[in-house]
Design an enzyme around this catalytic site. Structure first.
Site, mmCIF file in Angstrom:
data_model
loop_
_atom_site.group_PDB
_atom_site.id
_atom_site.type_symbol
_atom_site.label_atom_id
_atom_site.label_comp_id
_atom_site.label_asym_id
_atom_site.label_seq_id
_atom_site.Cartn_x
_atom_site.Cartn_y
_atom_site.Cartn_z
ATOM 1 N N GLY A 12 0.823 -1.217 0.460
ATOM 2 C CA GLY A 12 -0.349 -0.008 0.301
ATOM 3 C C GLY A 12 0.829 1.124 -0.546
ATOM 4 N N SER A 13 2.489 1.459 -0.661
ATOM 5 C CA SER A 13 2.876 2.268 -0.067
ATOM 6 C C SER A 13 2.041 3.562 -1.197
ATOM 7 C CB SER A 13 4.240 2.128 -0.929
ATOM 8 O OG SER A 13 4.769 1.699 -2.124
ATOM 9 N N ASN A 14 1.550 2.872 -2.604
ATOM 10 C CA ASN A 14 1.106 4.322 -3.541
ATOM 11 C C ASN A 14 0.165 4.657 -2.992
ATOM 12 O OD1 ASN A 14 2.148 4.180 -6.581
ATOM 13 N ND2 ASN A 14 2.583 2.322 -5.509
ATOM 14 N N HIS A 109 0.768 0.549 -13.428
ATOM 15 C CA HIS A 109 1.514 -1.077 -13.482
ATOM 16 C C HIS A 109 3.486 -0.423 -13.892
ATOM 17 C CE1 HIS A 109 2.342 -5.367 -15.086
ATOM 18 N NE2 HIS A 109 3.276 -4.274 -15.737
HETATM 19 C C1 GRF Z 1 3.412 -0.656 -7.831
HETATM 20 O O1 GRF Z 1 4.183 -1.508 -8.313
HETATM 21 C C2 GRF Z 1 2.617 -1.210 -8.929
HETATM 22 O O2 GRF Z 1 2.439 -0.544 -9.702
HETATM 23 C C3 GRF Z 1 1.699 -2.389 -8.682
HETATM 24 O O3 GRF Z 1 1.603 -2.685 -7.424
HETATM 25 C C4 GRF Z 1 2.558 -2.539 -7.012
HETATM 26 C C5 GRF Z 1 2.132 -1.890 -5.654
HETATM 27 O O4 GRF Z 1 2.807 -1.604 -4.682
HETATM 28 N N1 GRF Z 1 0.106 -2.321 -9.560
HETATM 29 P P1 GRF Z 1 2.599 -0.880 -3.426
HETATM 30 O O5 GRF Z 1 1.628 -1.878 -2.881
HETATM 31 O O6 GRF Z 1 1.760 0.376 -3.700
HETATM 32 O O7 GRF Z 1 3.577 -0.522 -2.366
#
Ligand code: GRF
Length: 193
Positions: A12-14, A109
């Site tokens: 969930g870093s994004n 992605h």
């Molecule tokens: C990211 O690299 C995104 O591009 C892919 O999954 C990963 C999720 O990373 N779809 P996080 O859980 O947000 O750290």
């Protein structure tokens, strides 16, 4: 106000980057809900820390994707969600959500699509020894990492880089590109009324 639900299955870093951008006033919307299929996802802890409600479901308790997506849809509608942001959600979206949120589901992605779709895109790029990979943000359709591309940013791979170096560089790009792109989509939604 554009209400956002983030779907995540992992770290969930994004998700965190989007919440931070909202708090800093860089996203003109509100993250109202985290949807996850994994109760152990670190994203859940991040949501709790930010006081964001979590809808967690166990796909094994349902007979089909349509059944669990119906539950998700009810929750999204109760929360007044306008925009779905996938951030490491490890499932294909089915017709129940695609029809209810047409052109309102985004995915990020870690490659320059259409190159290296699917799992471990960074590993795929690394193994292919390409000199440039990157990040793609696209609208979601029924395919795996297909759907109209909204934006892409390249990331260079140096011959001395480890896979972890590339991973880190990609994530840094993701954490700024996703909030900025979400904001651009929100502006478009507002313009179209
Ligand atoms: C990211 O690299 C995104 O591009 C892919 O999954 C990963 C999720 O990373 N779809 P996080 O859980 O947000 O750290």
């Amino acid at each position: 106000m554009v209400n956002i639900a983030v779907f995540a299955s992992g770290s969930g870093s994004n998700f965190e980057a989007v919440v931070r951008a909202e708090k800093e006033g860089n996203i003109d919307g509100k993250v109202k809900l985290l949807v996850t299929d994994n109760q152990d996802a670190y994203a859940v802890e991040r949501a709790i820390a930010h006081d964001i409600p979590v809808f967690c479901f166990n796909p094994r308790q349902f007979n089909s994707k349509a059944e669990f997506e119906k539950e998700i849809l009810t929750k999204l509608q109760e929360s007044g969600i306008d925009l779905i942001v996938l951030a490491g959600y490890m499932r294909l979206i089915g017709s129940t959500l695609l029809e209810a949120y047409e052109n309102r589901i985004l995915n990020i992605h870690p490659s320059l699509l259409p190159a290296f779709p699917g799992l471990d895109a960074v590993g795929q790029a690394f193994d292919a020894k390409v000199k440039v990979t990157g990040v793609t943000i696209h609208y979601v359709d029924s395919g795996m990492d297909t759907g109209p591309i909204i934006t892409q940013e390249p990331v260079k791979i140096d011959s001395r880089d480890t896979k972890e170096d590339v991973q880190k560089r990609i994530q840094r790009v993701e954490h700024s590109l996703y909030p900025a792109t979400i904001q651009a989509v929100i502006e478009q939604i507002k313009r179209s009324g």
